[in-house]
Design an enzyme around this catalytic site. Structure first.
Site, PDB file in Angstrom:
ATOM      1  N   GLU A 235     -32.311 -31.943  10.740  1.00  0.00           N
ATOM      2  CA  GLU A 235     -31.760 -33.200  10.544  1.00  0.00           C
ATOM      3  C   GLU A 235     -31.517 -33.969  11.588  1.00  0.00           C
ATOM      4  O   GLU A 235     -31.541 -33.273  12.696  1.00  0.00           O
ATOM      5  CB  GLU A 235     -30.045 -31.886   9.887  1.00  0.00           C
ATOM      6  CG  GLU A 235     -30.464 -31.704   8.855  1.00  0.00           C
ATOM      7  CD  GLU A 235     -29.081 -31.491   7.931  1.00  0.00           C
ATOM      8  OE1 GLU A 235     -28.069 -31.968   8.828  1.00  0.00           O
ATOM      9  OE2 GLU A 235     -28.931 -31.376   6.770  1.00  0.00           O
TER      10      GLU A 235
ATOM     11  N   ARG B  77     -18.016 -22.283  -4.436  1.00  0.00           N
ATOM     12  CA  ARG B  77     -16.948 -20.937  -4.746  1.00  0.00           C
ATOM     13  C   ARG B  77     -15.310 -22.406  -4.199  1.00  0.00           C
ATOM     14  O   ARG B  77     -15.570 -22.923  -3.817  1.00  0.00           O
ATOM     15  CB  ARG B  77     -16.657 -19.331  -3.262  1.00  0.00           C
ATOM     16  CG  ARG B  77     -17.652 -21.036  -1.958  1.00  0.00           C
ATOM     17  CD  ARG B  77     -17.102 -19.525  -1.139  1.00  0.00           C
ATOM     18  NE  ARG B  77     -18.563 -20.288   0.195  1.00  0.00           N
ATOM     19  CZ  ARG B  77     -17.187 -20.958   1.965  1.00  0.00           C
ATOM     20  NH1 ARG B  77     -15.944 -21.333   1.264  1.00  0.00           N
ATOM     21  NH2 ARG B  77     -18.027 -21.038   1.884  1.00  0.00           N
TER      22      ARG B  77
ATOM     23  N   LYS C 260     -30.011 -24.351   1.639  1.00  0.00           N
ATOM     24  CA  LYS C 260     -29.995 -25.725   2.279  1.00  0.00           C
ATOM     25  C   LYS C 260     -31.004 -26.459   1.981  1.00  0.00           C
ATOM     26  O   LYS C 260     -30.991 -27.479   1.821  1.00  0.00           O
ATOM     27  CB  LYS C 260     -29.403 -25.874   3.764  1.00  0.00           C
ATOM     28  CG  LYS C 260     -28.409 -24.924   4.123  1.00  0.00           C
ATOM     29  CD  LYS C 260     -27.657 -25.576   5.699  1.00  0.00           C
ATOM     30  CE  LYS C 260     -26.748 -24.441   6.171  1.00  0.00           C
ATOM     31  NZ  LYS C 260     -25.054 -24.799   5.702  1.00  0.00           N
TER      32      LYS C 260
ATOM     33  N   HIS D  46     -18.554 -25.421  14.922  1.00  0.00           N
ATOM     34  CA  HIS D  46     -19.041 -25.714  13.636  1.00  0.00           C
ATOM     35  C   HIS D  46     -17.786 -24.681  12.959  1.00  0.00           C
ATOM     36  O   HIS D  46     -18.170 -24.981  11.586  1.00  0.00           O
ATOM     37  CB  HIS D  46     -20.397 -25.247  13.137  1.00  0.00           C
ATOM     38  CG  HIS D  46     -21.257 -25.922  14.400  1.00  0.00           C
ATOM     39  ND1 HIS D  46     -21.430 -28.310  14.618  1.00  0.00           N
ATOM     40  CD2 HIS D  46     -22.402 -25.351  15.088  1.00  0.00           C
ATOM     41  CE1 HIS D  46     -22.556 -27.442  15.330  1.00  0.00           C
ATOM     42  NE2 HIS D  46     -22.839 -26.877  15.559  1.00  0.00           N
TER      43      HIS D  46
HETATM   44  P1  ADP Z   1     -14.690 -22.403   4.452  1.00  0.00           P
HETATM   45  O1  ADP Z   1     -15.850 -23.738   3.993  1.00  0.00           O
HETATM   46  O2  ADP Z   1     -14.297 -22.361   3.666  1.00  0.00           O
HETATM   47  O3  ADP Z   1     -14.012 -23.909   4.433  1.00  0.00           O
HETATM   48  P2  ADP Z   1     -15.721 -21.906   6.557  1.00  0.00           P
HETATM   49  O4  ADP Z   1     -17.020 -22.390   5.827  1.00  0.00           O
HETATM   50  O5  ADP Z   1     -15.162 -22.334   7.899  1.00  0.00           O
HETATM   51  O6  ADP Z   1     -14.692 -22.247   5.059  1.00  0.00           O
HETATM   52  O7  ADP Z   1     -15.996 -20.604   7.365  1.00  0.00           O
HETATM   53  C1  ADP Z   1     -15.492 -19.098   6.569  1.00  0.00           C
HETATM   54  C2  ADP Z   1     -16.506 -18.788   6.011  1.00  0.00           C
HETATM   55  O8  ADP Z   1     -15.640 -17.117   6.800  1.00  0.00           O
HETATM   56  C3  ADP Z   1     -16.415 -18.311   4.587  1.00  0.00           C
HETATM   57  O9  ADP Z   1     -17.310 -18.413   3.904  1.00  0.00           O
HETATM   58  C4  ADP Z   1     -17.006 -16.381   4.625  1.00  0.00           C
HETATM   59  O10 ADP Z   1     -18.578 -16.315   5.034  1.00  0.00           O
HETATM   60  C5  ADP Z   1     -16.251 -16.258   6.081  1.00  0.00           C
HETATM   61  N1  ADP Z   1     -15.395 -15.610   5.735  1.00  0.00           N
HETATM   62  C6  ADP Z   1     -15.150 -13.928   5.500  1.00  0.00           C
HETATM   63  N2  ADP Z   1     -14.026 -13.108   4.824  1.00  0.00           N
HETATM   64  C7  ADP Z   1     -13.095 -14.093   5.121  1.00  0.00           C
HETATM   65  C8  ADP Z   1     -11.626 -14.290   5.609  1.00  0.00           C
HETATM   66  N3  ADP Z   1     -10.570 -12.924   4.863  1.00  0.00           N
HETATM   67  N4  ADP Z   1     -11.418 -14.741   5.635  1.00  0.00           N
HETATM   68  C9  ADP Z   1     -11.225 -16.456   6.597  1.00  0.00           C
HETATM   69  N5  ADP Z   1     -13.026 -16.518   6.702  1.00  0.00           N
HETATM   70  C10 ADP Z   1     -13.708 -15.418   5.373  1.00  0.00           C
HETATM   71  P1  ADP Z   2     -22.321 -24.427   7.530  1.00  0.00           P
HETATM   72  O1  ADP Z   2     -23.333 -23.917   6.004  1.00  0.00           O
HETATM   73  O2  ADP Z   2     -22.304 -23.622   8.492  1.00  0.00           O
HETATM   74  O3  ADP Z   2     -21.104 -24.174   6.811  1.00  0.00           O
HETATM   75  P2  ADP Z   2     -23.414 -26.901   7.386  1.00  0.00           P
HETATM   76  O4  ADP Z   2     -24.911 -27.363   7.175  1.00  0.00           O
HETATM   77  O5  ADP Z   2     -22.348 -26.954   6.588  1.00  0.00           O
HETATM   78  O6  ADP Z   2     -23.474 -25.210   7.707  1.00  0.00           O
HETATM   79  O7  ADP Z   2     -22.687 -27.834   9.011  1.00  0.00           O
HETATM   80  C1  ADP Z   2     -21.353 -26.978   9.090  1.00  0.00           C
HETATM   81  C2  ADP Z   2     -20.994 -28.186  10.856  1.00  0.00           C
HETATM   82  O8  ADP Z   2     -21.549 -28.719  11.583  1.00  0.00           O
HETATM   83  C3  ADP Z   2     -21.045 -29.057   9.976  1.00  0.00           C
HETATM   84  O9  ADP Z   2     -18.839 -29.587   9.292  1.00  0.00           O
HETATM   85  C4  ADP Z   2     -20.628 -30.270  11.272  1.00  0.00           C
HETATM   86  O10 ADP Z   2     -19.042 -30.260  12.365  1.00  0.00           O
HETATM   87  C5  ADP Z   2     -21.960 -29.606  11.985  1.00  0.00           C
HETATM   88  N1  ADP Z   2     -23.001 -30.335  11.358  1.00  0.00           N
HETATM   89  C6  ADP Z   2     -24.267 -30.042  10.088  1.00  0.00           C
HETATM   90  N2  ADP Z   2     -24.838 -30.491  10.130  1.00  0.00           N
HETATM   91  C7  ADP Z   2     -24.628 -32.347  11.104  1.00  0.00           C
HETATM   92  C8  ADP Z   2     -25.521 -33.051  11.548  1.00  0.00           C
HETATM   93  N3  ADP Z   2     -26.968 -33.067  11.160  1.00  0.00           N
HETATM   94  N4  ADP Z   2     -25.184 -33.823  11.966  1.00  0.00           N
HETATM   95  C9  ADP Z   2     -23.929 -33.844  13.143  1.00  0.00           C
HETATM   96  N5  ADP Z   2     -23.543 -32.812  12.734  1.00  0.00           N
HETATM   97  C10 ADP Z   2     -23.230 -31.636  11.910  1.00  0.00           C
END
Ligand code: ADP
Ligand code: ADP
Ligand code: MG
Length: 620
Positions: free
Chosen positions: A200, A297, A116, A235
């Protein structure tokens, strides 16, 4: 076009990819672990290769074994799905080194966006607005604390290697920073093998807005509009939709242009998602939306984009991987209607959302919506993988149409005896803030108990079910609208309950000892209990009548006894069941003809109760 494809994944996404590959005439190869030997994706693929034991690190995460499976079966390409190895640049490189086609971006693009901090640096250089914060060049606790103080609380500590909502801590007060940092680092080290963090500004009224992007090897990059994934639990996304509520055309134009710029900055090829966080305290505004991260992806929630654009994103991926141009240009793409997706999990909301495992004896999601799933009725839900069992996706002309269709589908869902979050999803979809589209990522945490589905079925469903179980014990011709009150004892999911079912409309009578009550996305089991019986109350005059022919097996009161409402008077045995007859109100036993061992006919008067206070006092 590639002619064969190995899918390095399982569950619903493996099935989703097989569906499109098959439609395109591509031969499919599944891989599976011990636990998945009977899985749907294995049965749907043309061929399947066993790759190891049930734990993912011994099967779905063993890159070499997967590449060997592709070689053994002559597969030309590998699609990684999401999760598992999908964002592993080393695996992508190994696939290419083996002379196979990788259905995804170049390893260099994955690397650029993988961490990140590095990704944000890259975006800053490309002129994409990023969430304000500190990127963590110096990781000493003192420096991190000073940076957090300077940013101003609340702040969010994030593992640079984090994902899936893990490795994040919100800190509201400087005094709590050191502890939060320590715990975030420990989680990051154990989950991602990397304890580095960034800090952040925690955005208030946060909304998660993301943009689907697509690139090809001919220099084209387009976006397929935005999705809103603000409804989250810890989250993690729960319900997603497209387009985003309240997004005006100018703001959409700005955020989608920023996403295309981000993808171009890393020479992106294939499907990707740029995630933004928006400060929605004053609606969605272009100057209050910042880059958060890129997922290199296909995204779990890609179906909502497919539904509003009429495109098949897996087909796009396979065409791009085969070297073709993107199927459409930006101007060909438009939004049609609204789509909403709910993630159905095998988990028990009543038990803190604990995963629920076991055999899926019942699994019925109806046919009113699109259902992307990797399981069927009869499947075993194992403890080894993500508990998501299906995605339910609804499309409508308007947001309200889509929302209602989705809520109705989940309301009618029957998942049993494995527990599901369908009832919780129904509550979330019906929450006034969600209905109004004024959501933010904190909604579920704030509402907490208000979103918990009911612990019991409605009274109406319960009495109908009770009657269907108890009525077969009543004599033929017995009328429910006769004067006696009918009640009995049952077990509701194992807990004793007494149900008065005089006013029931039982429909079909149950032959078995238990019935299932499916309501609001939840399922309960109601079972006859040992002492189940029919209690004939009394006609208004206090007469205790036998509800059916039978034999008196107990008499618990004597003439002159004071009794309270509901107190057991007489027990009748009929149809091999015991039936308790109870006092209809507080009173005195005036008359008692029932004797133990006596045979009685239907309608016979067994006793009479006179209500307390009814007996006239002398002199008045
Ligand atoms: P996305 O970002 O694709 O919307 P999320 O951030 O909520 O999805 O997290 C989905 C994550 O769940 C995938 O990136 C992976 O790390 C994990 N994962 C692995 N296998 C599965 C599965 N079969 N169904 C749902 N999530 C999965
Ligand atoms: P991951 O890789 O686990 O998906 P993200 O950086 O996409 O991590 O953050 C996941 C979630 O956390 C976001 O969808 C949001 O709900 C919350 N989040 C992330 N960064 C912030 C922020 N700076 N302020 C408020 N909420 C945040
Ligand atoms: Mg994310």
């Amino acid at each position: 076009m590639i002619d064969s494809l190995l899918i390095a994944n399982r569950g619903e996404i493996a099935c989703r990819i097989i569906r499109t590959a098959r439609a395109l005439g591509i031969r499919t190869v599944a891989v599976y672990s011990d636990a998945d030997a009977q899985a749907l994706h294995v049965r749907q693929a043309d061929e399947a290769v066993h790759i190891g034991a049930s734990p993912a690190r011994e099967s779905y995460l063993v890159g070499d074994r997967i590449i060997a499976a592709a070689r053994e079966t002559g597969a030309a390409a590998i699609h990684p799905g999401y999760g598992f190895l999908s964002e592993n640049a080393d695996f992508a490189q190994s696939v290419l080194d083996a002379g196979l086609v990788w259905v995804g971006p170049d390893p260099s693009s994955i690397r650029a966006m993988g961490l990140k901090d590095a990704a944000k640096e890259r975006m800053i250089a490309a002129g994409v607005p990023v969430t304000p914060g500190y990127l963590g060049a110096d990781q000493s606790p003192d420096r991190l604390q000073r940076e957090a103080d300077a940013i101003g609380y609340p702040v969010l500590i994030k593992a640079v290697a984090g994902g899936g909502g893990k490795g994040m801590r919100r800190v509201d007060d400087a005094a709590d920073f050191a502890d939060a940092l320590g715990s975030c680092r420990r989680e990051a080290a154990s989950s991602f093998g990397d304890d580095r963090v960034l800090i952040e500004k925690y955005i208030l009224s946060p909304r998660h807005i993301e943009v689907q992007v697509f690139g090809d090897r001919h220099g084209n990059v387009v976006h397929l509009f935005e999705r809103d994934c603000s409804l989250q639990r810890r989250h993690q996304k729960v319900i997603e939709e497209a387009p985003a509520p309240g997004m005006d055309p100018a703001t959409r134009e700005a955020v989608c242009a920023a996403a295309v710029k981000a993808a171009q900055a890393v020479d992106y090829v294939g499907a990707g998602t740029i995630e933004f966080i928006a400060d929605a305290s004053d609606g969605l505004r272009a100057d209050r939306i910042w880059f958060m991260e890129m997922n290199t992806r296909l995204q779990v929630e890609h179906p909502v984009t497919e539904e509003i654009t009429g495109q098949d994103l897996v087909e796009w991926q396979l065409r791009v991987a085969s070297g073709e141009q993107l199927p459409l240009t930006q101007t060909d793409l438009a939004i049609d209607g609204w789509a909403m997706e709910a993630r159905l999990y095998a988990e028990d909301p009543a038990k803190g959302f604990l995963p629920s495992i076991g055999r899926l004896d019942l699994f019925d999601l109806g046919d009113a919506t699109r259902v992307d799933t990797g399981v069927q009725q009869g499947a075993e839900i194992s403890p080894f993988y993500d508990p998501m069992i299906a995605k339910v996706i609804a499309w409508g002309e308007t947001r309200e149409d889509a929302r209602e269709t989705l809520a109705d589908a989940l309301d009618a869902a029957v998942v049993w005896p494995v527990r599901s979050n369908a009832g919780f999803l129904v509550e979330a979809l019906d929450h006034p803030a969600f209905v109004a589209g004024t959501l933010d990522t904190g909604l579920i945490a704030r509402e907490g108990d208000a979103l918990m589905p009911p612990v019991q079925p409605t009274e109406e469903a319960l009495i109908d079910a009770a009657a269907s179980l108890a009525m077969p014990g009543l004599v033929p011709g017995f009328r429910l609208n006769a004067s006696p009150r009918l009640s009995g004892s049952f077990l509701l999911d194992g807990e004793p309950v007494t149900i008065d079912f005089t006013d029931a409309d039982p429909g079909e009578l149950a032959e078995a000892d238990s019935v299932l009550i499916a309501e609001g996305g939840q399922v309960w089991e109601l079972r006859r209990w040992r002492a189940t019986g029919v209690a004939a109350g009394a006609a208004a005059d206090g007469a205790i009548l036998s509800p059916m022919p039978g034999r008196i097996i107990a008499v618990d009161v004597s003439v002159g006894d004071s009794v309270i409402k509901g107190q057991k008077l007489v027990t009748l045995e009929a149809m091999k069941m015991e039936h308790s007859l109870v006092a209809p109100f507080n009173g005195v036993v005036e008359d008692l003809t029932a004797i133990v061992g006596g045979q009685v006919s239907e309608g016979a008067t067994l006793s009479r109760i006179v209500a307390s206070g009814e007996a006239p006092l002398a002199g008045e």
